[in-house]
Structures are given as structure tokens and as C-alpha cells.
Design a protein around this motif. Structure first.
Motif, short mmCIF file in Angstrom:
data_model
loop_
_atom_site.label_atom_id
_atom_site.label_comp_id
_atom_site.label_asym_id
_atom_site.label_seq_id
_atom_site.Cartn_x
_atom_site.Cartn_y
_atom_site.Cartn_z
N LEU A 294 8.90 39.89 -20.01
CA LEU A 294 9.43 41.06 -21.05
C LEU A 294 10.82 40.97 -21.88
N PHE A 295 11.45 41.41 -21.55
CA PHE A 295 12.60 41.24 -21.71
C PHE A 295 13.28 39.91 -22.45
N SER A 296 12.82 38.89 -21.17
CA SER A 296 14.18 37.49 -21.58
C SER A 296 12.73 37.41 -22.59
N PHE A 297 11.88 36.92 -23.22
CA PHE A 297 11.43 36.31 -24.05
C PHE A 297 11.14 37.05 -25.39
N GLU A 298 11.67 38.51 -25.71
CA GLU A 298 12.95 39.05 -26.58
C GLU A 298 14.11 38.61 -26.62
N ARG A 299 14.51 38.09 -25.58
CA ARG A 299 15.78 37.86 -25.78
C ARG A 299 16.13 36.17 -26.62
N LEU A 300 14.70 35.88 -25.84
CA LEU A 300 14.47 34.19 -26.34
C LEU A 300 14.71 34.49 -28.33
N GLY A 301 13.89 35.65 -28.29
CA GLY A 301 13.23 35.66 -29.55
C GLY A 301 14.52 35.66 -30.25
N ALA A 302 15.86 36.08 -29.95
CA ALA A 302 16.77 35.90 -30.89
C ALA A 302 18.10 34.66 -30.79
N MET A 303 17.39 34.40 -29.65
CA MET A 303 18.18 32.77 -29.48
C MET A 303 17.56 31.25 -30.10
N GLY A 304 15.97 32.19 -30.72
CA GLY A 304 15.23 30.34 -31.26
C GLY A 304 15.05 29.69 -30.93
N LEU A 305 13.96 28.70 -31.31
CA LEU A 305 13.35 27.65 -30.48
C LEU A 305 13.63 26.94 -30.77
N GLY A 306 13.74 25.50 -30.93
CA GLY A 306 13.41 24.03 -30.93
C GLY A 306 14.90 23.56 -31.84
N ARG A 307 14.76 22.89 -32.75
CA ARG A 307 16.60 21.99 -32.75
C ARG A 307 16.79 22.91 -33.91
N ASP A 308 15.39 23.93 -34.91
CA ASP A 308 16.33 24.38 -35.57
C ASP A 308 16.90 26.14 -34.88
N HIS A 309 16.52 26.40 -33.74
CA HIS A 309 16.48 27.57 -33.41
C HIS A 309 15.80 28.16 -33.65
N ALA A 310 14.64 28.72 -34.60
CA ALA A 310 13.94 29.50 -35.53
C ALA A 310 13.84 30.49 -34.28
N GLY B 247 -8.12 40.48 -22.22
CA GLY B 247 -7.47 41.71 -21.05
C GLY B 247 -7.42 42.64 -21.54
N VAL B 248 -6.42 44.01 -21.01
CA VAL B 248 -5.33 45.03 -21.37
C VAL B 248 -3.81 44.29 -22.31
N VAL B 249 -3.82 44.76 -23.50
CA VAL B 249 -2.75 45.44 -23.97
C VAL B 249 -1.63 46.16 -23.51
N ILE B 250 -0.54 45.26 -22.60
CA ILE B 250 0.75 46.13 -22.43
C ILE B 250 1.68 46.14 -22.93
N TYR B 251 1.97 45.07 -24.56
CA TYR B 251 2.94 44.96 -25.92
C TYR B 251 2.83 44.92 -26.73
N GLN B 252 3.02 45.86 -27.58
CA GLN B 252 2.83 45.55 -28.94
C GLN B 252 3.96 45.82 -29.84
N ASP B 253 4.48 44.98 -30.58
CA ASP B 253 5.58 45.31 -31.43
C ASP B 253 6.47 46.07 -31.32
N GLY B 254 7.36 45.67 -29.98
CA GLY B 254 8.21 46.18 -29.11
C GLY B 254 8.25 47.04 -28.82
N GLN B 255 7.47 47.64 -28.56
CA GLN B 255 6.63 48.70 -27.07
C GLN B 255 5.88 48.12 -26.03
N VAL B 256 6.48 49.10 -25.02
CA VAL B 256 5.31 48.66 -24.04
C VAL B 256 4.38 49.58 -24.36
N LEU B 257 3.10 49.51 -23.60
CA LEU B 257 2.36 50.06 -23.70
C LEU B 257 2.05 50.86 -22.27
N GLN B 258 1.24 51.92 -22.32
CA GLN B 258 0.56 52.78 -21.38
C GLN B 258 -1.41 52.60 -21.20
#
Length: 329
Positions: free
Chosen positions: A131-147, A164-175
Motif C-alpha cells: 500500500l505504501f509503495s502505491f502511495e509513493r508511486l503516486g508521487a513518482m507518476g505514471l506513463g511518459r508524462d510521469h502523471a 469485499g472489505v474496504v481497507i484503505y480510503q483517502d490516505g487512511q487505513v481502515l479498521q
């Protein structure tokens, strides 16, 4: 705990299916087939989320690699005390990026994109790192534009269900009072027993199988079964609780007894650019459908598990997504 289906022992290999929703923060151009893009960027993000900066790009030189998630997930060496699969050159990675259904290429800021992530065996212990890695990838960006994007939502899907069960929403890990909905051997066996003997096999993403050193360009059920046996065995050996004790030939012979009809498959050329190796690498395979008649319970189970972990080569890039459908009418 393992279970058995018609005499076939099922390995203890828990699986967790996740659906991730990301939201783009700028206009972007993304490839139609996005799994390679997501997998490539995720690898970099995972190393930066779990390793010391001194190890970035040269984790093989780190003296504490046995204790780090990146080394275990991405560059696990063949243990010297495991004689089984001794000729294996590349230990399979215990996760799969499931390709998004969305094949468009142009996006505007605010557009959402959904894709799947399947964790296999002990990789579920590293869920927070994923989960943390995909948060970090969000800052790094995707594609040729590093979006850049924002990880908006993560849902742990129930066995064989689209929700299923929502375990993460908008930066928060849900219990949640509900435990994570793992798919275990019992769940696979129960699902397999609901499948009909006659079904349609769908190759949703390129199936890459090598037979006698050559890429298989036509549908071959025994070859597919052999590849599924090998992959499940390797995953159980290195990421589960030990070798899968199964008679490959028994399952391959069962595949030979199946009547295969209405094969409609084609080869598709897919390439990805490896930044680490600085070259373009082919990842083509076959896609399409085939009708199978007279499928036994053991093959039902094997194909059910194969549909979760994918089959063949380049599975972490979303390849080898094989699904079963009931025949219409």
C-alpha cells in the motif's frame, strides 16, 4: 491448512485479491495495456519504500538483504537448502498485477483508474509495504508524462466475488470487524466443485508458455496444465509452506482426455521497456477462447487456482489471466 479434492492435495497457499482505485491529478497519456507500466513503476516504488537509499539499484550488494521485503519479494535467491526446482533460474514473485479493463489512452485530471493486485503466500505479510509503495508511486507518476495520482481506495475482495472489505480510503487505513477475506485451499476446492464439466476457457491476457525452448503460439491444454503445475509448485515451495506434492503427469493426462473445441485464439505482440536492463523486451502471447468438454474435478481445481495466480511467464505484469465461464444455453 491443506485440503483434498478427489485425491488431489491442495497446497497451503493463502491468496488475497485487492482492487485499487487511483485518481489522476493531471491530464495524461497512458498505454492501452497498463499492467507493464504499473508493474515497472511499482518495483521502483517498492524498493524506495522498503530499502535504505544506499541500496537503491544495487540491493544485491546489501549485507542485510535477507531481512528486507524488497529482496524477498523481487530478488529472492534460490535457497541453497532447497533441492527441489534446483534448475529454476528465476524464483517467481509472489504477486500479480491484474490488468485494468480500461484500455483508453487519454485521461484528464480527476479521472479514476481501477486495477487488481493479488498477493500470494507470505507476501500478504507485507501488505502495508504494498500500500505504501502505491502511495509513493503516486508521487513518482505514471506513463511518459510521469502523471501523479492519488491512491484513493483499496478493497480486499471476498473469494470469487466482485466486492469485499474496504481497507484503505483517502490516505487512511481502515479498521473493520471483518477479517481479511483470504482465499485458502478450502475456498478453492468449494468453488471448483461448482464448475460444470463443459466450460469455456478465456485467455484474457497474453498466455506465455515455452515448450522445448520455443514460445507456444497455439492453444495446447496439456501444456497449459503443465505450466500451471510448475507455477503453483514454485509458489508453494518458495512462498508457501513447502513443496506441492503432486503428480504432474496425472493432471497432464487428465488434460489430454478433455475434448477441446471451437478454439479461437491469436498471438498478440506485446513489448515492455526495461529501464534496469535498458532494452525493449518482448512479452507476446496468445489470447482468445476455447471450449472444453469433460473437465474433471482435479482440473477444475487446478484451473481455479491458476485463474488466481495466473499461468505462464510474466504473470506479475498481468499476463496469463485465464478464466472459466459457463457455456451459454
Amino acid at each position: 491448512m491443506s485440503t483434498e479434492s478427489a485425491g488431489l492435495a491442495l497446497p497451503d497457499l493463502p491468496i488475497l485479491r485487492l482492487r485499487l482505485t487511483i485518481r489522476l491529478l493531471i491530464d495524461a497519456f497512458l498505454p492501452a495495456y497498463k499492467s507493464a507500466m504499473l508493474r515497472g513503476g511499482f518495483g521502483y516504488a517498492f524498493q524506495r519504500a522498503s530499502c535504505l537509499q544506499a541500496c537503491w539499484g544495487r540491493s544485491h550488494e546489501c549485507t542485510i538483504t535477507p531481512f528486507r521485503p524488497y529482496r524477498w519479494v523481487f530478488e529472492m535467491p534460490h535457497p541453497s537448502d532447497v533441492a527441489h526446482l534446483h534448475d529454476l533460474r528465476d524464483v517467481p514473485r509472489p504477486f500479480v498485477i491484474v490488468a485494468p479493463d480500461d484500455t483508453r489512452t487519454r485521461y484528464v485530471a480527476g479521472d479514476a483508474l481501477e486495477f487488481g493486485l493479488t498477493l500470494i503466500g507470505r507476501s500478504v505479510e507485507y501488505l502495508p509495504y504494498f500500500l505504501f509503495s502505491f502511495e509513493r508511486l503516486g508521487a513518482m507518476g505514471l506513463g511518459r508524462d510521469h502523471a501523479p495520482f492519488r491512491l484513493e481506495r483499496v478493497e480486499a475482495l471476498r473469494p470469487w466475488q466482485p466486492t469485499g472489505v474496504v481497507i484503505y480510503q483517502d490516505g487512511q487505513v481502515l479498521q473493520s470487524a471483518e477479517s481479511l477475506p483470504f482465499i485458502d485451499a478450502a475456498a478453492v476446492s468449494a468453488y471448483a466443485q461448482t464448475l460444470p464439466k463443459d466450460l469455456r476457457l478465456v485467455l484474457l491476457t497474453p498466455l506465455r508458455i515455452r515448450e522445448r525452448g520455443e514460445a507456444l503460439r497455439t492453444f495446447d491444454l496439456p501444456a497449459l496444465v503443465r505450466a500451471a503445475c510448475w507455477r503453483i509448485d514454485a509458489l508453494a515451495t518458495f512462498h508457501g509452506n513447502g513443496r506441492w506434492q503432486v503428480d504432474y503427469e496425472r493432471l497432464i493426462n487428465a488434460a489430454r482426455a478433455v475434448t477441446v473445441e471451437q478454439v479461437q485464439t491469436r498471438w498478440v505482440d506485446v513489448q515492455r521497456t526495461s529501464t534496469r536492463q535498458r532494452q525493449t523486451m518482448p512479452q507476446g502471447g496468445i489470447v482468445g477462447t476455447a471450449m472444453l468438454r469433460g473437465v474433471g474435478i482435479d482440473l477444475h481445481w487446478l484451473l481455479a487456482l491458476g485463474s488466481l495466480v495466473h499461468i505462464g511467464k510474466s504473470c506479475t505484469f498481468g499476463h496469463g489471466n485465464v478464466q472459466m465461464m459457463k457455456l451459454e444455453g
